[in-house]
Design a protein around this motif. Structure first.
Motif: not given
Length: 114
Positions: A62-83
């Motif tokens: 349902s979100v493929k092509g619209r959402f993008t997950i990413s991580r930054d291990n150096a900052k201990n962060m995970v993100y979800l870009q939702m378009n």
């Protein structure tokens, strides 16, 4: 032990975008598989996206092509870009970390409405 804190939720119009962030603390971050789940009222919690320690990603259909997950291990962060957000994306979004044991954040509300 991992502590997770989500941020970035809010009210957005259909077709808009939001970026969710999840800050992790308490453990070395890089070995964990990380994910975003969501739960709408009356529904079960469902997987939105997951990123492995190696960087492999999977998405709900349902979100493929619209959402993008990413991580930054150096900052201990995970993100979800939702378009291209839709009203059916309205839910509480939870950050998850998995390494034998599941860890959860407290959730952040996303509301898509005009």
């Amino acid at each position: 032990q991992v502590q997770l804190v989500e941020s970035g939720g809010g009210l957005v119009q259909p077709g808009g975008s939001l970026r969710l962030s999840c800050a992790a603390s308490g453990s070395i971050f890089s070995p964990y598989n990380l994910g975003w789940y969501r739960q709408a009222p009356g529904n079960q919690r469902e997987l939105v996206a997951r990123i492995t320690s190696a960087g492999t990603t999977i998405y709900a259909a349902s979100v493929k092509g619209r959402f993008t997950i990413s991580r930054d291990n150096a900052k201990n962060m995970v993100y979800l870009q939702m378009n291209s957000l839709k009203p059916e994306d309205t839910a509480v979004y939870y950050c998850n970390a998995l390494l034998g044991v599941d860890y959860w954040g407290q959730g952040t509300q996303v509301t898509v409405s005009s």
